[in-house]
Write a protein that holds these residues in place. Structure first.
Motif, mmCIF file in Angstrom:
data_model
loop_
_atom_site.group_PDB
_atom_site.id
_atom_site.type_symbol
_atom_site.label_atom_id
_atom_site.label_comp_id
_atom_site.label_asym_id
_atom_site.label_seq_id
_atom_site.Cartn_x
_atom_site.Cartn_y
_atom_site.Cartn_z
ATOM 1 N N GLN A 122 0.538 -1.154 -0.623
ATOM 2 C CA GLN A 122 -0.086 -0.023 0.119
ATOM 3 C C GLN A 122 0.456 1.316 0.393
ATOM 4 O OE1 GLN A 122 -2.595 -0.060 3.557
ATOM 5 N NE2 GLN A 122 -4.012 1.667 2.856
ATOM 6 N N LEU A 123 2.012 1.012 0.707
ATOM 7 C CA LEU A 123 2.944 2.993 0.785
ATOM 8 C C LEU A 123 3.776 1.916 -0.113
ATOM 9 C CD1 LEU A 123 3.497 2.145 4.637
ATOM 10 C CD2 LEU A 123 1.996 4.066 3.679
ATOM 11 N N GLY A 124 3.919 1.116 -1.161
ATOM 12 C CA GLY A 124 4.517 1.646 -1.850
ATOM 13 C C GLY A 124 6.315 0.778 -1.847
ATOM 14 N N LEU A 125 6.413 0.525 -1.005
ATOM 15 C CA LEU A 125 8.274 -0.228 -0.587
ATOM 16 C C LEU A 125 7.927 -1.953 -1.474
ATOM 17 C CD1 LEU A 125 7.432 -0.383 3.071
ATOM 18 C CD2 LEU A 125 8.875 1.999 1.641
ATOM 19 N N HIS A 126 6.639 -2.410 -1.787
ATOM 20 C CA HIS A 126 7.430 -3.292 -2.957
ATOM 21 C C HIS A 126 5.758 -3.578 -3.911
ATOM 22 C CE1 HIS A 126 4.300 -6.260 -1.640
ATOM 23 N NE2 HIS A 126 4.127 -5.850 -0.560
ATOM 24 N N LEU A 155 -9.721 1.863 4.317
ATOM 25 C CA LEU A 155 -8.815 1.870 3.274
ATOM 26 C C LEU A 155 -9.013 2.192 2.003
ATOM 27 C CD1 LEU A 155 -6.959 -0.492 2.135
ATOM 28 C CD2 LEU A 155 -8.822 -2.371 2.825
ATOM 29 N N LEU A 156 -8.662 2.838 0.750
ATOM 30 C CA LEU A 156 -8.553 3.134 -0.185
ATOM 31 C C LEU A 156 -9.121 1.888 -1.531
ATOM 32 C CD1 LEU A 156 -5.604 6.191 -1.322
ATOM 33 C CD2 LEU A 156 -8.696 6.383 -0.112
ATOM 34 N N GLU A 157 -9.668 2.524 -2.327
ATOM 35 C CA GLU A 157 -10.590 1.524 -2.955
ATOM 36 C C GLU A 157 -9.898 0.651 -3.791
ATOM 37 O OE1 GLU A 157 -13.821 -1.226 -4.037
ATOM 38 O OE2 GLU A 157 -14.182 -0.377 -2.391
ATOM 39 N N LYS A 158 -9.194 1.318 -4.025
ATOM 40 C CA LYS A 158 -7.739 1.102 -4.945
ATOM 41 C C LYS A 158 -6.721 -0.143 -4.494
ATOM 42 C CE LYS A 158 -4.526 4.658 -5.080
ATOM 43 N NZ LYS A 158 -3.622 5.808 -5.671
ATOM 44 N N HIS A 159 -6.195 0.121 -2.866
ATOM 45 C CA HIS A 159 -5.708 -0.561 -2.112
ATOM 46 C C HIS A 159 -6.797 -1.851 -1.706
ATOM 47 C CE1 HIS A 159 -3.695 3.073 -1.250
ATOM 48 N NE2 HIS A 159 -2.170 2.371 -2.229
ATOM 49 N N ARG A 160 -8.015 -2.055 -2.118
ATOM 50 C CA ARG A 160 -8.530 -3.354 -1.928
ATOM 51 C C ARG A 160 -8.117 -4.464 -2.736
ATOM 52 N NH1 ARG A 160 -14.862 -3.726 -0.763
ATOM 53 N NH2 ARG A 160 -15.055 -2.026 -1.190
ATOM 54 N N GLY A 161 -7.566 -3.925 -4.155
ATOM 55 C CA GLY A 161 -7.665 -4.632 -4.728
ATOM 56 C C GLY A 161 -6.367 -5.443 -4.680
ATOM 57 N N ILE A 162 -5.189 -4.685 -4.296
ATOM 58 C CA ILE A 162 -3.527 -5.565 -3.086
ATOM 59 C C ILE A 162 -4.009 -7.151 -2.720
ATOM 60 C CG2 ILE A 162 -1.718 -5.486 -2.165
ATOM 61 C CD1 ILE A 162 -2.348 -1.955 -2.149
ATOM 62 N N ALA A 183 -1.453 2.543 -7.684
ATOM 63 C CA ALA A 183 -0.093 4.126 -8.079
ATOM 64 C C ALA A 183 -0.056 3.931 -6.504
ATOM 65 C CB ALA A 183 -1.199 5.176 -8.212
ATOM 66 N N VAL A 184 1.181 4.526 -5.631
ATOM 67 C CA VAL A 184 1.250 4.689 -4.758
ATOM 68 C C VAL A 184 0.735 5.508 -3.215
ATOM 69 C CG1 VAL A 184 3.157 5.305 -2.434
ATOM 70 C CG2 VAL A 184 4.108 4.356 -5.231
ATOM 71 N N LYS A 185 0.000 5.352 -2.228
ATOM 72 C CA LYS A 185 -0.543 6.165 -1.666
ATOM 73 C C LYS A 185 0.530 7.572 -1.486
ATOM 74 C CE LYS A 185 -1.798 5.659 2.764
ATOM 75 N NZ LYS A 185 -2.279 5.583 3.799
ATOM 76 N N SER A 186 -0.268 8.335 -1.200
ATOM 77 C CA SER A 186 0.615 10.122 -0.765
ATOM 78 C C SER A 186 -0.528 10.390 -0.530
ATOM 79 C CB SER A 186 1.147 10.119 -2.117
ATOM 80 O OG SER A 186 1.441 11.788 -1.810
ATOM 81 N N TYR A 187 -0.039 11.598 0.591
ATOM 82 C CA TYR A 187 -0.835 12.787 1.234
ATOM 83 C C TYR A 187 -0.762 14.062 0.415
ATOM 84 C CZ TYR A 187 -2.680 8.800 4.540
ATOM 85 O OH TYR A 187 -3.373 8.262 4.803
#
Length: 194
Positions: A122-126, A155-162, A183-187
């Motif tokens: 979710q954080l884009g570390l992998h 939880l963002l909808e796009k991250h549920r698909g992870i 896409a990587v999560k960013s605030y």
């Protein structure tokens, strides 16, 4: 996809289906020439999947902390056994070795490993695929909770698909080959401000 890290229980569980699922997953890994990476134990579903892969002629890399290895629960017949200092080191090494991650039924440790690797994605570390092998609907309540987090906007909808899910090892691994990370999560806003 050359190495898959499998998180699973140090017990076999209440249903024979869990053991059967571990055997099926082990055979599927060998069929696809994928090395099993796991926690290095000889007990529970950990032992079942490792024994299956070895029996079928596949490769197994175990990663175990020294304090558990000293309790003599490590598997002594692996292709390679890596002994590390801590649980944190174990998870980092298993993540480094993996091209993908599968969680089989297990307890709090299995969930903790899966949730951490999910968070890293979710954080884009992998950008590696990860999935739940939902044997005998074991993960249905967990999946429902993730859906609840998304509905409640934690939880963002796009991250549920992870989190990929299937009850079939073959179908779950097939999903890995088609996985596209979000896409990587960013605030940050476009101007770089929070």
């Amino acid at each position: 996809m050359k190495h898959i890290t499998v998180f699973c229980g140090s017990r076999v569980g209440a249903s024979e289906a869990y053991k059967d699922g571990a055997i099926l997953l082990g055979k599927e890994l060998v069929k696809r020439d994928i090395t099993l990476v796991y926690g290095g134990g000889s007990v529970g579903l950990m032992g079942v999947i490792a024994n299956t892969v070895l029996k079928e002629g596949g490769n197994v890399i175990g990663v175990i902390p020294k304090f558990l290895e000293e309790r003599e629960i490590s598997h002594l017949s692996l292709t390679e056994l890596l002994i590390v200092e801590s649980m944190h080191e174990r998870k980092a090494k298993m993540a480094d070795l993996a091209d993908g991650f599968i969680a089989m039924p297990g307890g709090p440790g299995t969930l903790e490993e899966f949730v951490e690797i999910f968070t890293w994605a979710q954080l884009g570390l992998h950008q590696k695929p990860l999935g739940l092998l939902n044997i005998d609907n074991f993960y249905d309540p967990f999946i429902a909770f993730f859906n609840h987090m998304a509905e409640q906007q934690f939880l963002l909808e796009k991250h549920r698909g992870i989190m990929l899910v299937d009850s079939s090892p073959a179908k779950l691994i097939n999903k890995f080959y088609n996985y596209e990370p979000p896409a990587v999560k960013s605030y940050l806003k476009e101007d770089g401000q929070i």
